[in-house]
Design an enzyme around this catalytic site. Sequence first.
Site, PDB file in Angstrom:
ATOM      1  N   LYS A  19     -85.243 -12.482 -62.403  1.00 43.69           N
ATOM      2  CA  LYS A  19     -85.488 -11.136 -62.935  1.00 43.69           C
ATOM      3  C   LYS A  19     -86.676 -11.138 -63.885  1.00 43.69           C
ATOM      4  O   LYS A  19     -87.535 -10.265 -63.851  1.00 43.69           O
ATOM      5  CB  LYS A  19     -84.254 -10.622 -63.694  1.00 43.69           C
ATOM      6  CG  LYS A  19     -83.026 -10.426 -62.857  1.00 43.69           C
ATOM      7  CD  LYS A  19     -81.867  -9.877 -63.674  1.00 43.69           C
ATOM      8  CE  LYS A  19     -81.293 -10.851 -64.683  1.00 43.69           C
ATOM      9  NZ  LYS A  19     -80.661 -12.046 -64.120  1.00 43.69           N
ATOM     10  N   CYS A  46     -68.534  -4.704 -73.678  1.00 45.05           N
ATOM     11  CA  CYS A  46     -68.865  -6.068 -73.267  1.00 45.05           C
ATOM     12  C   CYS A  46     -68.736  -7.111 -74.374  1.00 45.05           C
ATOM     13  O   CYS A  46     -68.538  -8.274 -74.084  1.00 45.05           O
ATOM     14  CB  CYS A  46     -70.232  -6.126 -72.597  1.00 45.05           C
ATOM     15  SG  CYS A  46     -71.640  -5.951 -73.643  1.00 45.05           S
ATOM     16  N   MET A  47     -68.867  -6.741 -75.623  1.00 47.88           N
ATOM     17  CA  MET A  47     -68.905  -7.768 -76.659  1.00 47.88           C
ATOM     18  C   MET A  47     -67.810  -7.647 -77.702  1.00 47.88           C
ATOM     19  O   MET A  47     -67.650  -8.520 -78.521  1.00 47.88           O
ATOM     20  CB  MET A  47     -70.227  -7.671 -77.439  1.00 47.88           C
ATOM     21  CG  MET A  47     -71.419  -8.081 -76.678  1.00 47.88           C
ATOM     22  SD  MET A  47     -71.136  -9.596 -75.800  1.00 47.88           S
ATOM     23  CE  MET A  47     -70.568 -10.650 -77.093  1.00 47.88           C
ATOM     24  N   MET A  97     -68.224 -12.252 -70.421  1.00 51.99           N
ATOM     25  CA  MET A  97     -67.315 -11.146 -70.088  1.00 51.99           C
ATOM     26  C   MET A  97     -65.924 -11.594 -69.664  1.00 51.99           C
ATOM     27  O   MET A  97     -64.959 -10.866 -69.830  1.00 51.99           O
ATOM     28  CB  MET A  97     -67.925 -10.281 -68.990  1.00 51.99           C
ATOM     29  CG  MET A  97     -69.179  -9.589 -69.412  1.00 51.99           C
ATOM     30  SD  MET A  97     -68.987  -8.748 -70.973  1.00 51.99           S
ATOM     31  CE  MET A  97     -70.126  -9.656 -71.967  1.00 51.99           C
ATOM     32  N   GLY A 155     -74.521 -10.132 -72.983  1.00 55.88           N
ATOM     33  CA  GLY A 155     -75.148  -9.682 -71.757  1.00 55.88           C
ATOM     34  C   GLY A 155     -76.407  -8.881 -71.995  1.00 55.88           C
ATOM     35  O   GLY A 155     -77.310  -8.866 -71.174  1.00 55.88           O
ATOM     36  N   GLN A 156     -76.486  -8.197 -73.118  1.00 53.73           N
ATOM     37  CA  GLN A 156     -77.620  -7.311 -73.365  1.00 53.73           C
ATOM     38  C   GLN A 156     -78.592  -7.958 -74.346  1.00 53.73           C
ATOM     39  O   GLN A 156     -78.197  -8.772 -75.180  1.00 53.73           O
ATOM     40  CB  GLN A 156     -77.144  -5.982 -73.927  1.00 53.73           C
ATOM     41  CG  GLN A 156     -76.261  -5.227 -72.956  1.00 53.73           C
ATOM     42  CD  GLN A 156     -75.918  -3.850 -73.472  1.00 53.73           C
ATOM     43  OE1 GLN A 156     -76.674  -2.921 -73.294  1.00 53.73           O
ATOM     44  NE2 GLN A 156     -74.788  -3.738 -74.136  1.00 53.73           N
TER      45      GLN A 156
HETATM   46  S1  SF4 Z   1     -83.849 -13.118 -70.826  1.00 54.31           S
HETATM   47 FE1  SF4 Z   1     -82.309 -13.246 -69.228  1.00 54.31          FE
HETATM   48  S2  SF4 Z   1     -83.066 -11.895 -67.604  1.00 54.31           S
HETATM   49 FE2  SF4 Z   1     -84.810 -12.372 -68.934  1.00 54.31          FE
HETATM   50  S3  SF4 Z   1     -85.781 -14.190 -68.025  1.00 54.31           S
HETATM   51 FE3  SF4 Z   1     -84.324 -14.931 -69.571  1.00 54.31          FE
HETATM   52  S4  SF4 Z   1     -82.458 -15.321 -68.416  1.00 54.31           S
HETATM   53 FE4  SF4 Z   1     -83.738 -13.991 -67.127  1.00 54.31          FE
END
Ligand code: SF4
Lengths: 236, 811
Positions: free
Chosen positions: B91, B175-176, B352, B389-390
């Site tokens: 990503k 989520c947290m 999660m 996650g965020q």
């Molecule tokens: S912050 Fe997360 S989404 Fe972005 S490059 Fe690193 S692992 Fe991948």
Amino acid sequence: MSEDSPISRRDMLRGRVLGPLLGGLRDAAASRLKPLAPEPAPSGAPPDAARAEATSRYAKSFPILRPPGAVEEEAFLAGCTKCNACVEACPYDSIIHAPVRFRRAAGTPMINPVGQPCWMCADAPCIASCEPGVLRFDLPMKMGVARIDETTCLPWMGTTCTVCSEQCPVPGAIEVRAGRPRIIEETCTGCGVCQHVCPAPGNAVILMPMAQRPPAPPADGRGATPASECNADEPE
Amino acid sequence: MNARALDRREFIRRSALTAAGAVIAARGESVGAVSLPLLQGSGGDEVVWDKAPCRFCGTGCHVQVGVQDGRVVAIAGDPLAEVNRGLLCVKGYHVGKILYGADRLTTPMLRRGDGHVPITWDEAIDLIARRIHAAPDRFAMYGSGQWTIGEGCAANKFMKAGLGSNHIDGNPRLCMSSAVTGFLSCYGVDEPAGCYDDLDACNVLIMWGNNPAEMHPVLFSRVIDRRARGEEILLIDIGTRRTRTTDHCQEYLEFRPQTDLAIANGIAHQLLKNGSWDTDFVSKHCNFRQLDPEQPANMYGKPMTFDEYAAALEPYTPEYVQSLSGVPAEKIRMLGDLFGDRSRRITSLWCMGMNQHTRGTAINCLVHSIHLLSGHFGRPGDAPTSLTGQPSACGTVREVGTLSHLLPGGRTVANEAHRRDCEDLWNVPQGRIKAAPGYHTVLMFEKFCTPSDAGGDIDTLWVQVTNPGQTLPNLHKLFNRKADLEGKFLIVSEVYPTATTRLADLILPSAMWVEKNGMYGNSERRTQQWFKMVQPPGEARDDCWQTIAVAHRLHELGHEGMKGNDGEFIFTIRDERGQIVPIWQWERYYDVNVDRHLFEEYRRFTRYKNKDLAPYDEYVRARGLRWPVVEQPGGTWRETRFRFAGFDDPYVTGGAEIQFYHSVTKDDRALVWFRPYEDPPEMPDAEYPFWLDTGRVLEHWHTGTMTGRISELRRAMPRAYVELHPDDARDLGVQRGDVVRIESRRGHIDLPVWINGRGSPARGQVFVPFFDETRLINEVTLDAHDPFSRQPDYKKCAVRVKRVPPDGQTR
Ligand code: SF4
Ligand code: SF4
Ligand code: SF4
């Protein structure tokens, strides 16, 4: 689809259909790496004079990724009536008409995996629909062979990716060891699914269409070239 | 003047603040190795490089962003960043393309009938302000862990210190928040003690319902790299489903959903039975704790003696744990032996799997407790660490306190002294901040989706930087019902059309990522900063500006709350000459660095719980700094890697080895909890015989609003699917690609089957990813939540699975 990357003449002359070359965004990571794959080595030593002649003739042309089960290229060009049946038969719209810049081959059926690869239907409706018989069930469904560029492939660069091996429709064609994919060339059919799905910047899959396909077998069905021999000409 | 000249000016102006010269020089120096920011003299076609944290996940990698002609044209992993050392995940390599999807929102749009019509920003801001002014108590704000720190600070101050309302919450609730209640219950203060450095030092890594190979790939690579270099590291996956992480693990312990609590208790039981718990560590640094049956809502419980603790654990023999969890008794003994061995360095990771759990607080407490009980704490590599996650769930939501019960810097609204503190720091009158917590996420949306005359007392809801129309559980109940209600007004600040904008009455186009100044805080307490690099498209504007503009319009309408003690607007910013800069006018917003001002104000809140942040300019120079960041005698600033550990944490006093200086029991001790196993609220039965588990995939970030616009990622992972166990597939008579209907008591969706694909669930279980906005699995999930954290359980509910006859599509 608008995001299909057009196949440039230069790419074709280099004898391969490349993945998308980073439209708009030039990723530094990718440009640090080779955007184009290494030149394929010259074909291996031809077994006989006829073969040598064929090879030299093809060297002036370029291989084209045909639908599965296609006969040898000269026979294909001679036999294909451009009737459109295979194009219409394919449930995934994988078969397109070769554009004008393909010269002699313009209008004949081909596959551009970046847009839509061949998903290797078990019943191959494309072959079933081919009345002139230039797509044949008695020939191997071998269109080409994929290679993974280990300088671009994400797991080879140290990050997770498993898309190609998960999506590959040919069991055993991609082997994963320690998270890294390898193509088993004997098994790979060149369907292009791995190239289609590869999300590596610049695309890590190089797809080599078959440089030499077997001639149409005689009526008794013999004569299909074993896959291993097909691969003799593939660069290593 | 051409666009590039304007952009160049913007580039220079954004740093042409008080310390401009110093900033540029310092940046040149800090990035020397890669010869980056060409702030001066970049003419023509040169690519201008600058640093930014990745927009996506909580790992918090840094990327280098190349800008040319006002567009982001290149992305590279940042080799100077400690988090990722030049590596990115799939990503991250494509992150620049999120700005350039064809359907970016570029004008404010107001609902007219079934569609939306463009309106001006002035009209939009006025409309919002008037709705709030008419009924401030019936207004709520919902944000996210993707809010920048500045945006979170502005929204929190606007609500709590301006409107005097605590109806502000954020999606980290989804989520947290169980991780938060876990940290608070055990240490009295939120966020992990350890950091990513533990991953370089541990020799046992236990992943509790965690799949870092896909969700935190760059962190996982760090561990896999060590192994590739020949280091011995034991990877243990304790999970309910085989994942890409499992492929790399020596041990995979598959447990029945919810029974992670039994496993943790089984480990504690082994430690006591074998006498291998760390008596020295526990006698010096721990107290035992249990819930108080007389006050079941009190997360801090009541003391228990060691004997009571041992007696409570008595039933959790390996055999009993096996009977509950399905994990073989000898594996429980193996875990007990590992924890009992002090020569090992054990790091636990979770995300999660443990947090989205109706017993989320309890399992978080138990994992901390086995680390404390065994003394696997406070040395590099010995750490219980939760991942986020965020990108800024920690930085913006947990630290800035943009939840309905929190105030900045680890304070709560319920605490009078905390409120007084914050009123002083915000310079607003005493009594402005309300003592009662506002609505938490599930309740907020329930109130919004209930008719106004039937107790639904939230009528106007402003959503920024998140997509609740896809991520809330039980969507029919908590979101879709809005469509049929009169008098409800949904405002959504977004960058692309989403499941949420579908029901919006007013859509505000937002600037994103490097189209604005920003700061994020990642999973390891690392605060990161970046500058605006390109202009947002069309009329898109910063979320932070949107909040301030509405606040100012309310000020003009005479709302008293928008004034501070000095009678001035609460977001008054002055330039070097003391002149007020009208930042509520968009043309003037970037005349000053609003982010810097908001951060400097917020920084003063952070000392109280020793979450000290350095001045803004320190972050300009660094690839993030981990708090507490403490000033050194020479005027430099030092980050902290291992909290509570005497060798690294400057707040540990008296030469102690370990000091839990925010201890719940006020005696510098952490709490070792006993929490029993209990069944989940909904379990498979004859009617709904399967467990449903939901989650993410590597290629898409959360709801795919951004990653869905990247063609490479979309081709790699085009749509949602359902994973089935091969035996279940056989019994159902389905093969890969066949469509099945997943149906719960709340809703159903149809999905293609994938067998032995990305992951492989246990028999009797199905897994569905939630990224696909065309197939909303959250119409099926359950809204039951943890009683302390209020976090819903997306990981388990009961469904049935039926084959759907082919519709003619073969793939
Ligand atoms: S912050 Fe997360 S989404 Fe972005 S490059 Fe690193 S692992 Fe991948
Ligand atoms: S095998 Fe199937 S997918 Fe491939 S070209 Fe033929 S019809 Fe199309
Ligand atoms: S899809 Fe591409 S990047 Fe991913 S493993 Fe396969 S070749 Fe490598």
